[in-house]
Design a protein around this motif. Structure first.
Motif, PDB file in Angstrom:
ATOM      1  N   TYR A 101       0.784  -1.147  -0.287  1.00 43.74           N
ATOM      2  CA  TYR A 101       0.136   0.155   0.000  1.00 43.74           C
ATOM      3  C   TYR A 101       0.862   1.284   0.046  1.00 43.74           C
ATOM      4  O   TYR A 101       0.472   2.232  -0.356  1.00 43.74           O
ATOM      5  CB  TYR A 101      -1.003  -0.010   1.340  1.00 43.74           C
ATOM      6  CG  TYR A 101      -2.130  -0.884   1.134  1.00 43.74           C
ATOM      7  CD1 TYR A 101      -2.418  -1.994   0.234  1.00 43.74           C
ATOM      8  CD2 TYR A 101      -3.080  -0.713   1.984  1.00 43.74           C
ATOM      9  CE1 TYR A 101      -3.391  -2.657   0.117  1.00 43.74           C
ATOM     10  CE2 TYR A 101      -4.182  -1.467   2.186  1.00 43.74           C
ATOM     11  CZ  TYR A 101      -4.442  -2.528   1.086  1.00 43.74           C
ATOM     12  OH  TYR A 101      -5.640  -3.281   0.856  1.00 43.74           O
ATOM     13  N   CYS A 360      -6.742   0.423   8.413  1.00 41.75           N
ATOM     14  CA  CYS A 360      -7.406  -0.814   8.796  1.00 41.75           C
ATOM     15  C   CYS A 360      -7.568  -0.911  10.448  1.00 41.75           C
ATOM     16  O   CYS A 360      -6.804  -0.021  11.077  1.00 41.75           O
ATOM     17  CB  CYS A 360      -7.056  -2.062   8.328  1.00 41.75           C
ATOM     18  SG  CYS A 360      -5.319  -2.297   9.146  1.00 41.75           S
ATOM     19  N   GLN A 425     -11.620  -2.524   7.072  1.00 44.03           N
ATOM     20  CA  GLN A 425     -10.599  -1.808   6.121  1.00 44.03           C
ATOM     21  C   GLN A 425     -11.313  -0.681   5.560  1.00 44.03           C
ATOM     22  O   GLN A 425     -12.556  -0.939   5.197  1.00 44.03           O
ATOM     23  CB  GLN A 425     -10.125  -2.741   5.144  1.00 44.03           C
ATOM     24  CG  GLN A 425      -9.114  -2.163   4.333  1.00 44.03           C
ATOM     25  CD  GLN A 425      -8.459  -3.002   3.161  1.00 44.03           C
ATOM     26  OE1 GLN A 425      -7.225  -2.696   2.722  1.00 44.03           O
ATOM     27  NE2 GLN A 425      -8.914  -4.041   2.918  1.00 44.03           N
ATOM     28  N   TYR A 465      -1.856  -4.889   5.428  1.00 46.41           N
ATOM     29  CA  TYR A 465      -2.513  -3.699   4.743  1.00 46.41           C
ATOM     30  C   TYR A 465      -1.483  -2.443   5.403  1.00 46.41           C
ATOM     31  O   TYR A 465      -2.083  -1.609   6.205  1.00 46.41           O
ATOM     32  CB  TYR A 465      -3.653  -3.356   5.497  1.00 46.41           C
ATOM     33  CG  TYR A 465      -4.730  -4.380   4.899  1.00 46.41           C
ATOM     34  CD1 TYR A 465      -4.479  -5.268   3.732  1.00 46.41           C
ATOM     35  CD2 TYR A 465      -6.001  -4.628   5.789  1.00 46.41           C
ATOM     36  CE1 TYR A 465      -5.412  -6.257   3.274  1.00 46.41           C
ATOM     37  CE2 TYR A 465      -6.763  -5.533   5.097  1.00 46.41           C
ATOM     38  CZ  TYR A 465      -6.537  -6.300   3.940  1.00 46.41           C
ATOM     39  OH  TYR A 465      -7.484  -7.371   3.451  1.00 46.41           O
ATOM     40  N   ASP A 467       0.371   0.683   6.480  1.00 47.44           N
ATOM     41  CA  ASP A 467      -0.104   1.978   6.786  1.00 47.44           C
ATOM     42  C   ASP A 467       1.088   3.049   6.957  1.00 47.44           C
ATOM     43  O   ASP A 467       1.561   3.036   8.129  1.00 47.44           O
ATOM     44  CB  ASP A 467      -1.128   2.112   7.619  1.00 47.44           C
ATOM     45  CG  ASP A 467      -1.815   3.521   7.914  1.00 47.44           C
ATOM     46  OD1 ASP A 467      -1.359   4.556   7.042  1.00 47.44           O
ATOM     47  OD2 ASP A 467      -2.633   3.559   8.420  1.00 47.44           O
TER      48      ASP A 467
END
Length: 504
Positions: A101, A360, A425, A465, A467
């Protein structure tokens, strides 16, 4: 030195080391020497394949220009690449699917080591060997042909390496655990140029760290070995209530999930843009037959307080279900192929070339209280008021947790999230044509929703995920396992060859 731990620096690597000398060359890294020293391929700026090779999954990172992209043919090639990067003082980045991501599977001026050429899959009884370059669509299709599977996510172009190293949640996780829970061994090239065959008895601390410690840390995995699970048919349902029932759906779904049998997966999803406020879609998969699915759908409706306004049920094969859930039911594997994965292989289609941002939360205990449900629905309803046209938002509540995921203790593997009820999410998508100001407005909506939920959220986040805006990432991803992971990193990468903003 034992057979499972060997340094692969033979005649070909010697060519490279002779070319670069003891330190960084005055005129920059000699990638031509690297290309001569490996059996795989090295793509550099000016090559015909470079524009494709430099790409990640998201177009927002297309401006990043690595110094070279290497496609090693085997573990010995990876050892050469790492030695080259260390002696040349070139930043080195492993890449599998390129879905980070945050875009951390590439780097300006760096050497990207793409494992895509090492994608062989070999079934061995109830086990399987999978090359680190394999994509989930290919893995699922090949295994399902023999009635087998491993827990995976939905996106067919995600690499098996990134998924596994971050723990790996998927459709059958409640029945069979995380992807990394099924891992029995791996071939890893560590920064010292050693190829290690690791498992529970050989380099056990490294093996522990690979099961949830996150991609881009510790070494470059070239092959994984998994225990498979049976993969038969699947009953799939989708249900829709009205928008006015959204709060009741979220409250009922959370209560329903708490007593859901393990051979199930479910998700509540809102997808919204500038138009009318959407109703939630509730998706349910049952790997235990249509009768069990019908029984659980009745229980869900009772907990929501009313039946859905419309619904449908279909029974398919396992692999066909995964393709249907990923939106690729009518597409071939080539059409789901990711740009940048293998130079010389022309993609027949590209998916997911919109830019996006994501955040998330893992939720524990009873999940979202009524005030948190209200905060989510408020964010969904205000999306069209402050976000430019052309984009859209997504909020997902996904029941990947519970059951087999929660049976191991938090310290049994590096994947620490063993007491969670479900995962949420939040995503914002924008077109390639979006201006920086428009992107900032999409990101602003995303950050606003995430901030609104802080009073109730657990503070934990899924490392897959990843971040870049998460300041508490160490605790959020790894919790009490962080100190042990840091010790593994000091053991196997004391010079910090692998570096990125959220590297252990």
């Amino acid at each position: 030195m034992s057979l499972h731990r060997r340094r692969l620096l033979g005649s070909a690597p010697a060519v490279v080391l002779a070319a670069i000398g003891a330190g960084a060359p005055a005129r920059g890294p000699d990638y031509a020497a690297l290309a001569r020293g490996i059996d795989g391929r090295v793509v550099v700026p000016g090559d015909h394949d470079y524009p494709e090779a430099r790409q990640l999954f998201q177009p927002r990172y297309d401006a990043i220009a690595p110094g070279a992209v290497a496609y090693p043919a085997h573990a010995a090639d990876v050892a050469v690449c790492l030695e080259f990067a260390r002696r040349s003082a070139v930043p080195v980045v492993p890449r599998s699917g390129g879905h980070s991501y945050a875009g951390w599977s590439t780097r300006d001026g760096g050497l990207v080591v793409d494992v895509g050429a090492m994608d062989r899959l070999t079934v061995e009884g109830a086990g399987v060997r999978i090359g680190a370059g394999a994509r989930l669509g290919d893995v699922n299709r090949t295994l399902a042909a023999g009635g087998l599977g491993i827990p995976t996510g939905l996106c067919p172009t995600v690499g098996i390496a990134g998924l596994t190293l971050g723990g790996g949640l998927g459709l059958v996780s409640r029945a069979y655990g995380t992807t990394s829970d099924r891992l029995t061994g791996a071939t890893v090239v560590t920064p010292d140029g050693v190829v290690r065959e690791v498992d529970a008895t050989r380099d056990p601390e490294l093996f522990w760290a690979l099961r949830g410690g996150g991609g881009g840390n510790f070494g470059v995995v070239t092959e994984f070995r998994f225990r498979t699970h049976p993969a038969d048919g699947c009953a799939q349902a989708e249900l829709h209530w009205s928008e006015a029932d959204s709060a009741a759906v979220l409250r009922g779904w959370q209560r329903w999930l708490g007593a859901l049998p393990e051979p199930f997966w479910s998700q509540v999803e809102f997808v919204f843009g500038a138009g009318p406020v959407p109703a939630p879609a509730v998706r349910v998969l049952c790997f235990d037959g249509r009768t069990e699915l019908d029984r659980e759908l009745t229980r869900l409706s009772d907990l929501v307080g009313k039946p859905p306004r419309d619904s449908w049920i279909v029974v398919r094969g396992y692999e066909e279900t995964l393709r249907a859930m990923s939106g690729c039911l009518e597409e071939s594997a080539a059409q789901c192929h990711l740009p940048g994965s293998l130079p010389g292989r022309t993609p027949q289609g590209r998916i997911g070339r919109d830019g996006y941002g994501g955040r998330c939360d893992f939720w524990t205990g009873a999940g979202l209280p009524d005030a948190a449900v209200a905060a989510v629905l408020s964010a969904v309803r205000r999306y069209g008021q402050g976000v430019p046209a052309g984009g859209f938002g997504v909020v997902q509540f996904t029941g990947d947790c519970g059951g087999a995921v929660n049976r191991p203790a938090a310290a049994d593997t590096a994947f620490v999230h063993r007491d969670c009820a479900f995962l949420t999410q939040y995503l914002a998508y924008w077109p390639e044509s979006a201006t920086p100001a428009e992107v900032a407005r999409h990101q602003g909506w995303l950050d606003g929703l995430w901030r609104d939920l802080r009073p109730w959220a657990s503070g934990r986040a899924y490392q897959n995920y990843i971040d870049p805006r998460l300041s508490t990432w160490r605790e959020a991803y790894y919790g009490p396992n962080l100190a042990r992971l840091e010790e593994v990193r000091r053991t196997y990468d004391p010079g910090r060859l692998f570096r990125f903003p959220q590297a252990i």
